[in-house]
Design an enzyme around this catalytic site. Structure first.
Site, mmCIF file in Angstrom:
data_model
loop_
_atom_site.group_PDB
_atom_site.id
_atom_site.type_symbol
_atom_site.label_atom_id
_atom_site.label_comp_id
_atom_site.label_asym_id
_atom_site.label_seq_id
_atom_site.Cartn_x
_atom_site.Cartn_y
_atom_site.Cartn_z
ATOM 1 N N ASP A 1 4.477 0.646 12.176
ATOM 2 C CA ASP A 1 3.150 -0.189 11.387
ATOM 3 C C ASP A 1 3.010 -1.496 11.667
ATOM 4 O OD1 ASP A 1 3.323 1.784 8.264
ATOM 5 O OD2 ASP A 1 2.864 2.224 10.299
ATOM 6 N N ARG B 1 -8.581 -0.217 4.485
ATOM 7 C CA ARG B 1 -7.528 0.833 3.856
ATOM 8 C C ARG B 1 -6.426 0.002 3.505
ATOM 9 N NH1 ARG B 1 -6.955 6.403 6.899
ATOM 10 N NH2 ARG B 1 -5.560 6.407 5.334
ATOM 11 N N ARG C 1 -4.013 10.883 4.138
ATOM 12 C CA ARG C 1 -2.704 11.710 4.397
ATOM 13 C C ARG C 1 -1.894 11.530 3.124
ATOM 14 N NH1 ARG C 1 0.684 14.600 7.566
ATOM 15 N NH2 ARG C 1 2.985 14.404 7.205
ATOM 16 N N CYS D 1 -4.909 12.928 12.379
ATOM 17 C CA CYS D 1 -5.609 11.680 12.208
ATOM 18 C C CYS D 1 -5.349 10.970 13.622
ATOM 19 C CB CYS D 1 -5.072 10.877 11.054
ATOM 20 S SG CYS D 1 -3.233 10.133 11.460
ATOM 21 N N ILE E 1 7.459 6.897 17.101
ATOM 22 C CA ILE E 1 7.418 7.552 15.501
ATOM 23 C C ILE E 1 6.352 8.652 15.534
ATOM 24 C CG2 ILE E 1 7.099 7.108 13.118
ATOM 25 C CD1 ILE E 1 9.843 6.491 13.991
ATOM 26 N N ARG F 1 0.553 14.786 12.612
ATOM 27 C CA ARG F 1 1.220 14.734 11.365
ATOM 28 C C ARG F 1 1.297 15.914 10.352
ATOM 29 N NH1 ARG F 1 -1.097 9.061 9.125
ATOM 30 N NH2 ARG F 1 0.852 8.746 8.396
ATOM 31 N N PRO F 2 2.042 16.930 10.956
ATOM 32 C CA PRO F 2 2.200 18.041 10.133
ATOM 33 C C PRO F 2 3.024 17.823 9.023
ATOM 34 C CG PRO F 2 3.612 17.997 12.088
ATOM 35 C CD PRO F 2 2.810 16.780 12.069
ATOM 36 N N MET F 3 3.236 19.130 8.154
ATOM 37 C CA MET F 3 3.952 18.999 6.916
ATOM 38 C C MET F 3 5.205 19.923 7.010
ATOM 39 S SD MET F 3 1.266 18.247 4.012
ATOM 40 C CE MET F 3 2.551 18.254 2.696
ATOM 41 N N ASP F 4 5.757 20.154 7.805
ATOM 42 C CA ASP F 4 6.839 21.186 7.850
ATOM 43 C C ASP F 4 7.964 20.685 7.253
ATOM 44 O OD1 ASP F 4 6.904 19.344 10.477
ATOM 45 O OD2 ASP F 4 8.743 20.204 10.884
ATOM 46 N N LYS G 1 0.767 -1.222 -0.005
ATOM 47 C CA LYS G 1 0.078 0.018 -0.042
ATOM 48 C C LYS G 1 1.041 1.480 0.011
ATOM 49 C CE LYS G 1 -1.749 1.796 4.097
ATOM 50 N NZ LYS G 1 -1.395 3.130 4.284
ATOM 51 N N ASN G 2 1.818 1.522 0.835
ATOM 52 C CA ASN G 2 2.604 2.467 1.050
ATOM 53 C C ASN G 2 3.799 2.766 -0.249
ATOM 54 O OD1 ASN G 2 1.201 3.067 3.204
ATOM 55 N ND2 ASN G 2 2.714 2.328 4.709
HETATM 56 C C1 EPZ Z 1 4.523 6.709 6.071
HETATM 57 O O1 EPZ Z 1 3.654 7.612 6.718
HETATM 58 C C2 EPZ Z 1 3.496 5.720 6.007
HETATM 59 N N1 EPZ Z 1 2.393 6.038 5.204
HETATM 60 C C3 EPZ Z 1 2.901 5.320 7.275
HETATM 61 O O2 EPZ Z 1 1.900 4.130 7.275
HETATM 62 C C4 EPZ Z 1 4.250 5.091 8.277
HETATM 63 O O3 EPZ Z 1 3.580 4.830 9.831
HETATM 64 C C5 EPZ Z 1 5.005 6.325 8.316
HETATM 65 O O4 EPZ Z 1 5.393 6.649 6.939
HETATM 66 C C6 EPZ Z 1 6.301 6.035 9.242
HETATM 67 O O5 EPZ Z 1 7.002 4.737 8.834
HETATM 68 C C7 EPZ Z 1 2.602 5.889 3.872
HETATM 69 O O6 EPZ Z 1 3.564 5.705 3.337
HETATM 70 C C8 EPZ Z 1 1.358 6.435 2.984
HETATM 71 P P1 EPZ Z 1 6.502 10.309 8.352
HETATM 72 P P2 EPZ Z 1 4.257 9.492 6.890
HETATM 73 O O7 EPZ Z 1 6.611 11.452 7.353
HETATM 74 O O8 EPZ Z 1 5.180 9.744 5.384
HETATM 75 C C9 EPZ Z 1 6.183 13.496 11.802
HETATM 76 C C10 EPZ Z 1 0.044 2.922 7.648
HETATM 77 O O9 EPZ Z 1 -0.367 2.463 8.662
HETATM 78 N N2 EPZ Z 1 6.352 14.375 10.823
HETATM 79 O O10 EPZ Z 1 7.674 9.364 8.116
HETATM 80 O O11 EPZ Z 1 3.270 10.311 6.879
HETATM 81 C C11 EPZ Z 1 5.037 12.656 11.631
HETATM 82 O O12 EPZ Z 1 4.078 13.443 12.407
HETATM 83 C C12 EPZ Z 1 0.659 4.514 7.715
HETATM 84 O O13 EPZ Z 1 0.263 2.513 6.571
HETATM 85 C C13 EPZ Z 1 6.801 15.819 10.829
HETATM 86 O O14 EPZ Z 1 6.628 16.044 11.982
HETATM 87 O O15 EPZ Z 1 5.252 9.339 7.934
HETATM 88 C C14 EPZ Z 1 5.135 11.568 12.513
HETATM 89 O O16 EPZ Z 1 5.187 11.642 13.911
HETATM 90 C C15 EPZ Z 1 0.297 4.992 9.112
HETATM 91 N N3 EPZ Z 1 6.633 16.772 9.844
HETATM 92 C C16 EPZ Z 1 6.711 11.080 11.993
HETATM 93 O O17 EPZ Z 1 7.332 12.282 11.496
HETATM 94 C C17 EPZ Z 1 6.496 16.313 8.686
HETATM 95 O O18 EPZ Z 1 6.637 17.250 7.804
HETATM 96 C C18 EPZ Z 1 6.825 10.173 10.876
HETATM 97 O O19 EPZ Z 1 6.014 10.640 9.736
HETATM 98 C C19 EPZ Z 1 6.364 14.847 8.562
HETATM 99 C C20 EPZ Z 1 6.264 14.012 9.121
#
Ligand code: EPZ
Length: 422
Positions: free
Chosen positions: A308, A400, A94, A118, A330, A123-126, A22-23
């Site tokens: 995950d 999902r 997201r 969520c 995480i 889950r910000p995007m900074d 999926k990811n």
């Molecule tokens: C991906 O999410 C996966 N989703 C998630 O899987 C997975 O849990 C996650 O990576 C960690 O491995 C997809 O690939 C679609 P991150 P992503 O950016 O990219 C913080 C599932 O169950 N962060 O690595 O959103 C964030 O809040 C899903 O399949 C910021 O602070 O994960 C989190 O605490 C759930 N600012 C941590 O980093 C940002 O700009 C990890 O987020 C981006 C992230």
């Protein structure tokens, strides 16, 4: 809303075919935005998240054609009509934010809704924004939307990530393929889904080195072409079904499973006394008699233990011999499965990002509620081990990320059925 009923205690026997990730698919599909030539994805998973990504891409004017019951997806963005990703779609998933990098790279503009929080965290995007600004993008937050432009296109740059974010790495990796000059991503995420995306982009004509390590170098090119790419095996579905025989007893072979995708997870299984065997077709797990042993788990970025698989591991440790400590590093709120497991008789104490699990002899079936994708499946697994019947409600979370879970587990002997909701 549908629910799933599981009756525990029936040992499993047989093979489960693991689907495409999926990811990986959720990052590969937006890659079509980088080229006007078609992108064909094979081994695509049949999931509601894929349908949501399809809905989003079609709202931008992308042609998406599902073949072979959705296992093949053919995408073409030669006739784009919009560069705005609406909140009503983005809030559902997201990963919709993965259109930001490709839209900026090829169309030099994008308006993407912030996903909003969520169940598992804010889950910000900074990290995404800072990285793309380093490449020359101007990004402003207005009315809950990121308004991004890149006059004259993006420029290659050194892009250090403060945290090895998977999504930010994917957005920058895609954006950099068409940027002018060279981009170096430092502290890049190393997940197999990143490697899979890089391999697909390379098939499209991108020049990328270092994927799978913390430093990825991308030499921008003028355009990308057509490609056909097989989606990598889903390591999270793999880990989930590897645990099934540990809960229910018996033996299951996960066809398509690869040890390199689940290294740290298998290390923990070995420490817990669970044997994993490599076969010609995948990975086989059989429940040796006696209970699993307690182990401590800390989630980390790849190649560490995957967040995950934390919920599934916690469910398994509920009936292990001894006390286990799980640390979720995480996400800030990813223990919502704990109170549901306690309803089934588990003995779990949660303090902030740490959960302490005292193993009990047996869980008891109960009505429980799914809250997020991975928490849902941990309750299904717990139901396989529990005495009596477990009813998991709100299984739309499950759909999902897991293809027909009741069919896959039912085919290896689990007493499991889906009850259509009102
Ligand atoms: C991906 O999410 C996966 N989703 C998630 O899987 C997975 O849990 C996650 O990576 C960690 O491995 C997809 O690939 C679609 P991150 P992503 O950016 O990219 C913080 C599932 O169950 N962060 O690595 O959103 C964030 O809040 C899903 O399949 C910021 O602070 O994960 C989190 O605490 C759930 N600012 C941590 O980093 C940002 O700009 C990890 O987020 C981006 C992230």
């Amino acid at each position: 809303m549908d629910s799933i009923v599981v009756k525990g205690g029936t040992p499993l026997k047989g093979k489960i075919q693991i689907a495409g990730a999926k990811n990986a698919a959720l990052a590969l599909m937006p890659a079509t935005l980088l080229s006007e030539e078609p992108l064909t994805l094979t081994n695509a998973p049949r999931l509601s998240d894929i349908k949501t990504m399809t809905e989003l891409l079609r709202s931008l004017g992308v042609e998406v054609t599902a073949l072979q019951d959705g296992k093949v997806q053919v995408l073409s963005s030669h006739a784009m009509t919009s560069t705005t990703a609406d909140y009503d779609i983005v809030r559902k998933m997201r990963a919709s934010n993965l259109v930001l990098g490709p839209l900026l790279a090829r169309h030099h503009q994008a308006v993407v809704s912030l996903p909003g929080g969520c169940a598992i965290g804010a889950r910000p995007m900074d990290i995404h924004v800072t990285a793309l600004e380093a490449m020359g993008a101007e990004i402003e937050l207005k009315d809950g939307y990121l308004h991004a432009t890149a006059k004259g296109g993006l420029k290659g740059a050194k892009v250090p990530l403060r945290f090895a974010s998977v999504g930010a790495t994917e957005n920058v990796l895609m954006a950099a393929t068409l940027a002018k000059g060279t981009t170096v991503i430092e502290n890049a995420a190393r997940e197999p889904e990143i490697v899979d995306l890089a391999e697909c982009l390379r098939r499209m004509g991108a020049q990328i080195d270092g994927e799978g390590t913390s430093t990825i170098t991308i030499q921008g090119v003028d355009r990308l072409g057509a490609a056909t790419h097989p989606v990598v095996t889903d390591r999270i579905e793999l880990g989930t079904y590897m645990l099934a025989p540990v809960f229910a007893g018996g033996e299951v072979e996960c066809v398509g499973g690869r040890l390199d995708l689940v290294g740290s997870f298998v290390e923990k299984l070995h420490a817990a006394g669970v044997e994993v065997t490599e076969t010609a077709d995948g990975l086989k797990v059989s429940r040796s008699n006696g209970r699993a042993r307690a182990v401590d788990v800390t989630t980390e970025v790849f190649p560490g233990f995957p967040t995950d698989l934390q919920a599934q591991m916690m469910a398994m440790l509920c009936t292990a011999e001894g006390t286990s400590v799980l640390e979720e590093k995480i996400f800030e709120n990813r223990f919502m499965h704990a109170p549901e497991l306690v309803r089934m008789g588990a003995d779990i104490e949660v303090h902030g990002g740490t959960a302490t699990v005292h193993g009990v002899d047996r869980l008891k079936g109960a009505p429980v509620m799914a809250t997020d994708l991975r928490a849902s499946v941990s309750l299904i697994l717990a139901g396989l081990a529990a005495e009596g019947e477990t009813v998991v409600s709100r299984v739309y979370h499950l759909d999902r990320g897991y293809e027909h879970v009741e069919e896959k587990l039912g085919a290896v002997g689990a007493q499991i059925e889906r009850i259509a909701g009102s």
